[in-house]
Motif scaffolding. Structure first.
Motif, PDB file in Angstrom:
ATOM      1  N   GLN A  92       0.899  -1.183  -0.166  1.00 26.94           N
ATOM      2  CA  GLN A  92       0.094  -0.351  -0.047  1.00 26.94           C
ATOM      3  C   GLN A  92       1.077   1.219  -0.190  1.00 26.94           C
ATOM      4  O   GLN A  92       2.206   0.914   0.046  1.00 26.94           O
ATOM      5  CB  GLN A  92      -1.222   0.082   1.340  1.00 26.94           C
ATOM      6  N   HIS A  94      -0.116   5.870   1.572  1.00 30.85           N
ATOM      7  CA  HIS A  94      -0.596   6.856   1.887  1.00 30.85           C
ATOM      8  C   HIS A  94       0.469   7.629   2.301  1.00 30.85           C
ATOM      9  O   HIS A  94       1.451   7.780   1.589  1.00 30.85           O
ATOM     10  CB  HIS A  94      -0.995   5.869   3.253  1.00 30.85           C
ATOM     11  N   GLU A 106       6.634  13.385   8.272  1.00 30.14           N
ATOM     12  CA  GLU A 106       6.981  12.333   9.664  1.00 30.14           C
ATOM     13  C   GLU A 106       8.482  12.952   9.365  1.00 30.14           C
ATOM     14  O   GLU A 106       8.765  13.599  10.584  1.00 30.14           O
ATOM     15  CB  GLU A 106       6.485  11.265   8.950  1.00 30.14           C
ATOM     16  N   HIS A 119       4.234   7.614   1.585  1.00 25.80           N
ATOM     17  CA  HIS A 119       4.891   5.934   2.069  1.00 25.80           C
ATOM     18  C   HIS A 119       4.686   5.268   1.394  1.00 25.80           C
ATOM     19  O   HIS A 119       3.306   4.883   1.527  1.00 25.80           O
ATOM     20  CB  HIS A 119       4.909   6.087   3.892  1.00 25.80           C
ATOM     21  N   PHE A 131       1.029  -9.897   4.834  1.00 27.20           N
ATOM     22  CA  PHE A 131       2.017  -8.659   5.379  1.00 27.20           C
ATOM     23  C   PHE A 131       1.730  -8.688   6.972  1.00 27.20           C
ATOM     24  O   PHE A 131       2.959  -8.196   7.752  1.00 27.20           O
ATOM     25  CB  PHE A 131       0.785  -7.105   4.062  1.00 27.20           C
ATOM     26  N   ILE A 135       5.142  -7.792   9.201  1.00 24.44           N
ATOM     27  CA  ILE A 135       4.511  -6.318  10.438  1.00 24.44           C
ATOM     28  C   ILE A 135       5.424  -6.728  11.462  1.00 24.44           C
ATOM     29  O   ILE A 135       6.139  -5.415  12.705  1.00 24.44           O
ATOM     30  CB  ILE A 135       2.812  -5.617  10.899  1.00 24.44           C
ATOM     31  N   VAL A 143       9.469   0.969   3.930  1.00 22.97           N
ATOM     32  CA  VAL A 143       8.921   2.025   3.349  1.00 22.97           C
ATOM     33  C   VAL A 143       9.890   2.759   2.768  1.00 22.97           C
ATOM     34  O   VAL A 143      11.079   3.467   3.295  1.00 22.97           O
ATOM     35  CB  VAL A 143       7.992   2.868   5.033  1.00 22.97           C
ATOM     36  N   SER A 197      10.359   2.221  12.868  1.00 16.79           N
ATOM     37  CA  SER A 197       9.502   1.310  12.758  1.00 16.79           C
ATOM     38  C   SER A 197       8.630   2.479  12.453  1.00 16.79           C
ATOM     39  O   SER A 197       8.277   2.650  11.455  1.00 16.79           O
ATOM     40  CB  SER A 197       9.326   1.723  14.423  1.00 16.79           C
ATOM     41  N   LEU A 198       6.802   1.505  12.202  1.00 10.95           N
ATOM     42  CA  LEU A 198       6.332   2.122  11.751  1.00 10.95           C
ATOM     43  C   LEU A 198       5.997   3.552  12.406  1.00 10.95           C
ATOM     44  O   LEU A 198       5.918   3.886  14.522  1.00 10.95           O
ATOM     45  CB  LEU A 198       4.554   1.153  12.292  1.00 10.95           C
ATOM     46  N   THR A 199       4.781   4.377  11.938  1.00  8.52           N
ATOM     47  CA  THR A 199       4.987   5.261  12.764  1.00  8.52           C
ATOM     48  C   THR A 199       3.003   5.622  13.336  1.00  8.52           C
ATOM     49  O   THR A 199       2.831   6.594  13.819  1.00  8.52           O
ATOM     50  CB  THR A 199       4.983   6.701  11.826  1.00  8.52           C
ATOM     51  N   THR A 200       3.190   4.717  13.118  1.00 10.03           N
ATOM     52  CA  THR A 200       1.158   4.895  13.700  1.00 10.03           C
ATOM     53  C   THR A 200       1.360   3.238  14.095  1.00 10.03           C
ATOM     54  O   THR A 200       1.665   2.278  13.722  1.00 10.03           O
ATOM     55  CB  THR A 200      -0.298   5.157  12.853  1.00 10.03           C
ATOM     56  N   PRO A 202       0.495  -0.186  14.896  1.00 14.30           N
ATOM     57  CA  PRO A 202       1.244  -0.910  16.243  1.00 14.30           C
ATOM     58  C   PRO A 202       2.404  -0.394  15.932  1.00 14.30           C
ATOM     59  O   PRO A 202       3.183  -1.319  17.010  1.00 14.30           O
ATOM     60  CB  PRO A 202       1.383  -2.662  16.033  1.00 14.30           C
ATOM     61  N   TRP A 209      13.732   2.154   6.471  1.00 13.98           N
ATOM     62  CA  TRP A 209      13.824   2.949   5.780  1.00 13.98           C
ATOM     63  C   TRP A 209      13.789   3.382   4.649  1.00 13.98           C
ATOM     64  O   TRP A 209      15.278   3.188   5.036  1.00 13.98           O
ATOM     65  CB  TRP A 209      13.836   4.705   6.767  1.00 13.98           C
TER      66      TRP A 209
HETATM   67  N1  SUA Z   1       3.201   5.657   8.626  1.00 17.37           N
HETATM   68  S1  SUA Z   1       4.308   3.857   8.392  1.00 17.37           S
HETATM   69  O1  SUA Z   1       4.638   3.873   6.770  1.00 17.37           O
HETATM   70  O2  SUA Z   1       5.119   3.902   9.102  1.00 17.37           O
HETATM   71  C1  SUA Z   1       3.029   2.880   8.467  1.00 17.37           C
HETATM   72  C2  SUA Z   1       2.785   1.452   7.682  1.00 17.37           C
HETATM   73  C3  SUA Z   1       1.711   0.680   8.190  1.00 17.37           C
HETATM   74  C4  SUA Z   1       0.687   0.650   8.745  1.00 17.37           C
HETATM   75  N2  SUA Z   1       0.102  -0.132   9.157  1.00 17.37           N
HETATM   76  C5  SUA Z   1      -0.589  -1.030   8.342  1.00 17.37           C
HETATM   77  S2  SUA Z   1      -0.943  -0.635   6.773  1.00 17.37           S
HETATM   78  O3  SUA Z   1      -1.605  -2.378   9.368  1.00 17.37           O
HETATM   79  C6  SUA Z   1      -2.372  -2.539   8.819  1.00 17.37           C
HETATM   80  C7  SUA Z   1      -3.329  -3.464   9.274  1.00 17.37           C
HETATM   81  C8  SUA Z   1      -2.515  -4.746  11.014  1.00 17.37           C
HETATM   82  C9  SUA Z   1      -2.072  -5.846  10.905  1.00 17.37           C
HETATM   83  C10 SUA Z   1      -1.418  -6.126  11.772  1.00 17.37           C
HETATM   84  S3  SUA Z   1      -1.596  -4.737  12.898  1.00 17.37           S
HETATM   85  C11 SUA Z   1      -2.176  -3.904  11.669  1.00 17.37           C
HETATM   86  C12 SUA Z   1       1.224   1.485  10.369  1.00 17.37           C
HETATM   87  C13 SUA Z   1       2.070   2.601   9.641  1.00 17.37           C
END
Ligand code: SUA
Ligand code: ZN
Length: 261
Positions: A92, A94, A106, A119, A131, A135, A143, A197-200, A202, A209
């Protein structure tokens, strides 16, 4: 002025209000990339990107951003090279943006902030079977971050922007077929790379990166279309989707590598 920026900008989105770094996190994102502290790594290869436009599925508003999802059931839209040991599949992409052009990205470069950041999220099909599993894996994700700056109209982005009114509210979705996100890549090959890390939520520390050095240009109208989206669902009191970026996180014991001198 500096003070004003700090005090004027207060995140109101509940997600970031209760913002806590992952307890014990040592590699959180985003970070401020200090150009002079980054280390040129001659072993870094050029990034190779092969996206198949027909793997594009739909756009949806997930309540944090708008997201374009891809069919990741085969190795059709992949990246390889760069700092990577194998290929990764596109899942994906976004964006993150601000209420005004003064902030929104960010990551920062020498404390310079951009109005928005793209991203492109990829996962490792060699070490994970999905996917969601990737994670949770150390370096399960890659990313690519691309900065957006105010400038010329971006023709490739406009196709995305034209679809945004259809996903104004949280949990709305619209079909979006045949889009090649490589049109959103700057032509300059230079990038920085670091472990983060992911920025939202989990917020898992599973991301390699790759931050492109050169921003892409978008115009004022295109940025304003992003700001017309809503965090809220239909029927709820409207909250504009703006300032959906996480605050900077400490670099701790990390080195940012550059692909360029
Ligand atoms: N902003 S970021 O690119 O770091 C980024 C990318 C993906 C996500 N999380 C996603 S797409 O989660 C999908 C649903 C999920 C599956 C297991 S835990 C959450 C969060 C932040
Ligand atoms: Zn993101």
């Amino acid at each position: 002025r500096e003070n004003c920026l700090v005090t004027c900008h207060v995140n109101v989105h509940p997600l970031w209000q209760s913002e806590l770094s992952v307890s014990g996190g040592t590699r959180q994102s985003p970070i401020n990339i200090q150009w002079r502290d980054s280390v040129y790594d001659p072993h870094l290869k050029p990034l190779k990107i092969h996206y198949d436009p027909t793997t594009c599925l739909y756009i949806w508003n997930n309540g944090y951003s708008f997201q374009v999802e891809f069919d990741d059931s085969a190795d059709k839209s992949v990246i390889m090279g760069g700092p990577l040991e194998n290929h990764y599949r596109l899942k994906q992409f976004h964006f993150h943006w601000g209420a005004i052009n003064e902030w929104g990205s960010e990551h920062m470069v020498d404390s310079k902030v951009y109005p928005a950041e793209l991203h492109l999220v990829h996962w490792n099909p060699v070490t994970s079977t999905s996917f969601e599993e990737a994670i949770m894996e150390n370096n399960g994700l890659v990313v690519i971050g691309v900065f957006l700056k105010l400038g010329a109209h971006h023709a490739g982005l406009q196709k995305l922007v034209d679809a945004l009114p259809a996903v104004k509210h949280k949990d709305t979705i619209v079909e979006f077929d045949v889009f090649d996100p490589s049109c959103l890549m700057p032509s300059c090959p230079d990038y920085w790379t670091y472990d983060g890390s992911l920025t939202t939520p989990p917020l898992t520390e599973s991301v390699t990166w790759i931050i492109k050095k050169t921003p892409i240009e978008v115009d004022q109208n295109q940025l304003e279309e992003f700001r017309m989206l809503l965090f809220t669902s239909a029927g709820e009191e409207e909250k504009r989707m703006v300032d959906n970026f996480r605050p900077l996180q400490p670099l701790m014991n990390r080195t940012v590598r550059s692909s360029f001198r």
